[in-house]
Design an enzyme around this catalytic site. Structure first.
Site, PDB file in Angstrom:
ATOM      1  N   ASP A 244       0.846  -1.190   0.000  1.00 60.67           N
ATOM      2  CA  ASP A 244       0.000   0.000   0.000  1.00 60.67           C
ATOM      3  C   ASP A 244       0.882   1.241   0.000  1.00 60.67           C
ATOM      4  OD1 ASP A 244      -2.811  -0.972   0.210  1.00 60.67           O
ATOM      5  OD2 ASP A 244      -2.008  -1.981   1.966  1.00 60.67           O
TER       6      ASP A 244
ATOM      7  N   ASP B  60      -6.427  -4.949  -4.649  1.00 60.05           N
ATOM      8  CA  ASP B  60      -6.973  -4.511  -3.360  1.00 60.05           C
ATOM      9  C   ASP B  60      -7.908  -3.313  -3.475  1.00 60.05           C
ATOM     10  OD1 ASP B  60      -7.242  -4.599  -0.569  1.00 60.05           O
ATOM     11  OD2 ASP B  60      -5.611  -3.199  -0.247  1.00 60.05           O
TER      12      ASP B  60
END
Length: 1004
Positions: A264, A374
């Site tokens: 991320d 994601d």
């Protein structure tokens, strides 16, 4: 035979845990350790290596939250270990159950050469194989003491999410710093037993294969001398050779393993820490590639590659070498793995432009796939954008997280709003952190929904978020699963190789039409309102900056700010990452985002002002610059001239203490509580507000989801609601023709101004909220007297429809959804739009009244107040602008959505500024006018059909044109598309519903 299965299985677990795994490192000696704690932010590698260190011992506490400590470890290989394999075991205080969410390290040699990352599942550093006795060992570890923000009680509010509130107490205990002998035979025995034990557990109890494995395992355990594991490991392995050699059945499911480390770009750590997470992972993966010839690793997000290039050139050199060998693979072709619901049309296009161009420029590699494992659902406009960028495929995992309905396919063609279809795959392994466990592989086989039509799936394999990526243990397991009876076959492959095989075996898969809605994380459309407004404002400022700078460059020779626009676009695209724009990151991330958006606004404002002044020239003529794609106040789109004013607005007081606003097109009644009880379309004679109901109604809900506080809103939030009807003030505005309303509730205060612009059929609602609530959800409601079973939401390059009813579980699950600038509701001859300047979440419900009519209520989501991961989410002042547009067609909704997001700009100049390009159909919306990125001076125009109908339009250039090309998003000619004809600067185009087109105009 007696059933002793559970006895053998229990024996396997205990012997592995207590005897065999500990024997992997049979001998060890301690290393000497010293440390320097950097006083502030991370320092350059050279500074860390040269710092003065102080001794520290195993068992000592270290690492203030978000700190950096440079450890120096030294030692000497014992002479007795000569010829053996030796590794350093460097345990910074890891919790092996939390890879990616705690402290991490990057190991360097004394000359600054990176070795590999240190992570909870990756604590070893190879010293030699074989090693020289007496060899001196000296390593440096750049260790980040990132705090554990999401602990075993995962959604507990914590001050650790910001450097300003995290404190300085040490977080970790130095656990182990040793030199150790690695017994590779024992290590392989561990892997053999793990693979067979995990496979055995997934096979039916009555399967002969399960019992064959059980007996082989039993024989292997019998062969192990528990007091001499190393001396008997080879004998134990020999008992397993036959059972590991039985090939998979011909019909076995086939898994393409792709080395992966989903990182991320910001989440429970700030952007600056992601720079280091990526460097650690890249160092780890290039080292693993050197050791494992079959392994392939893919990394997405061009921004992360750019960070390695800029900040870790020593790691970058290794990455470039591995890319050239075809084993370290650029994936996805986007700048970041962005949210796809909220980014606007041009921003979504530029994600691919900047991502693909980076990989092309650096490596000559062009991606065929969009890689978004994601992302929290996928907007219906995305397939066309993927195709327009020159890509063909999409991979995601997140839809498997849906809580209500199970998605019916794993491989399918996804059809977007214009009819474009993209070959799409959801890995049935249901994780983007696959570790090659038998349970994961078996789940992928059982779960795969396309059996009979296909038998290929993909498994993204490796620990993400700084967990270190793929491990050597995963690679070893995959090698044993390459062709093993009872299991799917596993082969390391690139994403492109997987997609080619999957499409070849299943060329006509099922089709899914419309958005890929995630039945989870719906609150990400509202959390962190400041971040969302910063994004929306930046997108529109970029449009203006490109438009006016291009116009001024062509007309006046104004220096087009190529480099500045490129840099700013990349900044805005970075902040569209799927944990920044959705509001699900720590406080530090959003604090920095707000500051970044302010800087972006200042810089783009300067570009816009300079370009407009160059265009206006010296003079006293009052000019209105119109950056919207439609004529406004008599000013053409993309031009400037004196505004044409029409009509006037009046305000009158009502006997009940309320007010009436009237501009000859719309008459709005505001009661004494500041609620709108009437919005009469005077031309149609049609009332907008449902009988007995009021609009501009603020509603407050309790909002504590079961988990994922910043991400989720659970449907039970609707069970309790407080209508905020009490007003402290309902008074005329300062201009005398508006109504000002003040309300207080809890610890918060709302100030609203209701206005009717002259000559325009729209009620503008300006809302300022000084928000100090906790775990509450604030909505703004408009109950409409309108009967429809569907409504339109704007998305990228068009709109699509959602139902207003809940006939099925699929429809009921969409109780909170995304729109861009508008939602539109329509009866056959009359409609209503609700437009906004920076909100995304909304809900639409319907009810039948006692009089037989239907009330359809649109509620805009304004603010939330979750406490995790940012305990102070959205506390403070926020400003919103919405408009209710009665009598609106879909075209009106499009136009008013642009209007509210692109305010007028006024300055004095010499005279009219003609547009650089014009289009003669309102349904054809120009989203970008810019100069070509290659610096050629060509003008690039991007447009689409926005009403959902076919369009025949003429685009006219306001400058001499030498030729026209139809291009992809990267401004490259489309080989299979004939260029349109040009007649004296006029270009005729024909568009399908929602069709996106990019033209490149060569200047004569």
């Amino acid at each position: 035979m007696h059933d002793d299965r559970t006895l053998v299985e229990a024996r396997l677990r205990r012997v592995l845990d207590e005897r065999i795994r500990p024997a992997v490192y049979p001998e060890s000696v301690p290393l000497e350790v010293a440390v320097w704690h950097a006083p502030g932010e991370p320092v350059p590698v050279a500074e860390g290596l040269a710092a003065d260190v102080e001794p520290i011992t195993v068992g000592s506490r270290w690492g203030a939250p978000w700190g950096t400590s440079w450890f120096r470890v030294t030692g000497t290989v014992p002479e007795a270990w000569a010829g053996r394999t030796v590794e350093a075991i460097l345990d910074l205080g890891f919790d092996e159950n939390m890879p990616g969410f705690q402290c991490e390290g990057l190991v360097y040699r004394p000359d600054g050469t990176p070795v590999k990352g240190l992570n909870p599942r990756n604590q070893w550093v190879r010293i030699g194989a074989p090693v020289q006795g007496g060899e001196e060992v000296r390593l440096h570890v750049e260790a980040a003491s990132n705090p554990v923000v999401m602990d075993y009680r995962p959604f507990t509010p914590t001050p650790l999410g910001d450097l300003e509130t995290a404190g300085r107490d040490p977080q970790y205990t130095l656990a182990r710093m040793d030199l150790a002998v690695l017994d590779e035979t024992v290590w392989h025995l561990v892997t053999d037993l793990e693979v067979l034990g995990e496979l055995m557990a997934e096979l039916p109890v009555d399967s002969p294969r399960r019992w064959e494995i059980l007996r082989a395992v039993e024989r292997a355990l019998d062969a192990v001398d528990l007091q001499d594991v190393g001396g008997t490991a080879e004998r134990a392995r020999s008992r397993l050779t036959d059972v590991l050699a039985v090939p998979a059945v011909p019909s076995a499911h086939r898994i393409s393993a792709v080395g992966h480390a989903h990182i991320d770009s910001a989440w429970l750590w700030p952007l600056r820490e992601t720079v280091r997470k990526v460097a650690r992972t890249a160092a780890n993966m290039t080292a693993l590639l050197d050791d494992e010839p079959d392994f392939v690793f893919a990394m997405s997000q061009a921004q992360q590659w750019a960070w390695v290039k800029e900040h870790r050139p020593e790691v970058w050199a290794r990455v470039k070498k591995a890319v050239a060998e075809g084993r370290f693979v650029p994936a996805g072709g986007m700048w970041v793995e962005s949210d796809t619901n909220m980014p606007g049309s041009e921003a979504m296009a530029r994600q691919f432009v900047h991502g693909k161009r980076f990989f092309l420029d650096e490596f000559g590699v062009e991606n065929d796939e969009a890689w978004l494992p994601d992302t929290f659902g996928f907007a219906a406009g995305l397939p066309q954008i993927i195709k327009a960028a020159g890509s063909r495929y999409l991979l995601t995992q997140k839809i498997s997280w849906s809580r209500t309905n199970s998605f019916p396919h794993h491989t399918f063609r996804w059809e977007g709003i214009d009819g474009t279809r993209i070959f799409t795959h959801f890995p049935p392994v249901d994780t983007y952190n696959c570790s090659m466990r038998g349970a994961e592989i078996a789940h992928a086989v059982r779960n795969f929904k396309d059996k009979g039509a296909a038998r290929h799936s993909l498994a993204p394999t490796g620990w993400g978020d700084g967990g270190g990526g793929t491990t050597r243990e995963m690679v070893a397991k995959a090698a044993r699963l390459r062709d093993l009876e009872g299991s799917a076959t596993v082969t390391w492959e690139t994403p492109s190789a997987f997609f080619a095989k999957a499409e070849a075996e299943n060329p006509e898969p099922p089709v899914w039409v419309g958005e890929l809605y995630l039945e989870l994380h719906r609150a990400t459309l509202t959390s962190q309102a400041g971040t969302k407004q910063g994004n929306r404002r930046s997108e529109h400022l970029l449009r203006e900056a490109e438009l006016w700078a291009a116009t001024a460059a062509v007309r006046t020779g104004f220096p087009y700010p190529y480099a500045d626009l490129d840099r700013i676009w990349k900044t805005v695209l970075l902040h569209q990452f799927h944990d920044i724009l959705p509001g699900s990151s720590i406080a530090w991330v959003h604090r920095e985002a707000r500051a970044t958006y302010a800087r972006v606004a200042d810089e783009l404002g300067g570009i816009i002002d300079a370009a407009q002044r160059a265009l206006a020239g010296e003079g006293s003529v009052p000019l209105l610059f119109n950056a919207a794609p439609h004529t406004r106040s008599g000013v053409p789109a993309g031009g400037a001239r004196p505004a044409e004013m029409s009509g006037r607005t009046t305000r009158a007081e009502r006997p009940d203490g309320g007010h009436v606003l009237d501009n000859g097109l719309l008459r709005v009644g505001v009661d004494a509580r500041g609620l709108v009880d009437s919005a009469l379309d005077l031309a149609a004679g049609r009332e907008t507000i449902a009988p007995g109901r009021t609009g501009n109604l603020l509603q407050l809900h309790q909002d504590l989801p079961n988990m994922w506080d910043a991400w989720d809103v659970d449907e039970f939030y609707r069970n309790t609601v407080t209508d905020l009807t009490d007003a402290d003030e309902v008074t005329p505005g300062d201009d005398g023709v508006t109504v000002r309303i003040v309300r207080t509730f809890g610890a918060s205060r709302v100030t609203q101004v209701l206005s009717l612009p002259p000559g325009e059929k729209r009620l503008v609602v300006d809302t300022e909220v000084d928000w100090h609530e906790t775990e509450k959800f604030l909505k703004l409601a408009f109950p409409l007297d309108l009967h429809t079973d569907r409504y339109a939401s704007e998305t990228q390059f068009g709109h699509f429809f959602r139902p207003t009813h809940t006939n099925t579980s699929w429809e009921a699950a969409k109780f909170e959804a995304c729109n861009h600038r508008f939602v539109h509701l329509q009866e056959p001859d009359w409609g209503v739009a609700v437009v906004n300047d920076g909100t995304y979440g909304h809900d639409v419900t319907r009810a039948v009244r006692g009089d037989g009519g239907t009330t359809t209520t649109v509620r805009v989501s304004l603010l939330r107040a979750p406490r995790f991961p940012d305990p102070e989410t959205d506390q403070g002042v926020h400003r919103f602008r919405h408009a209710l547009v009665p009598g609106a067609s879909i075209g009106d909704a499009v136009r008013e959505g642009w209007r509210v997001n692109l305010p007028e700009r006024r300055l004095h100049g010499a005279g009219e500024v003609a547009p650089l390009v014009t289009v003669d159909r309102d349904s054809v919306v120009v989203t970008a006018v810019k100069l070509a990125d290659d610096g050629s001076g060509d003008v690039v125009v991007r447009f689409h059909e926005a009403h959902g109908a076919r369009a025949h339009a003429t685009l006219t250039a306001g400058f001499p044109v030498a030729g026209v090309e139809v291009t992809d998003l990267l401004e490259r000619p489309l080989a299979d598309t004939a260029p349109p004809t040009v007649d004296d600067g006029r270009i005729t185009v024909r568009l399908r519903p929602f069709e996106l087109t990019t033209l490149r105009l060569k200047r004569a």
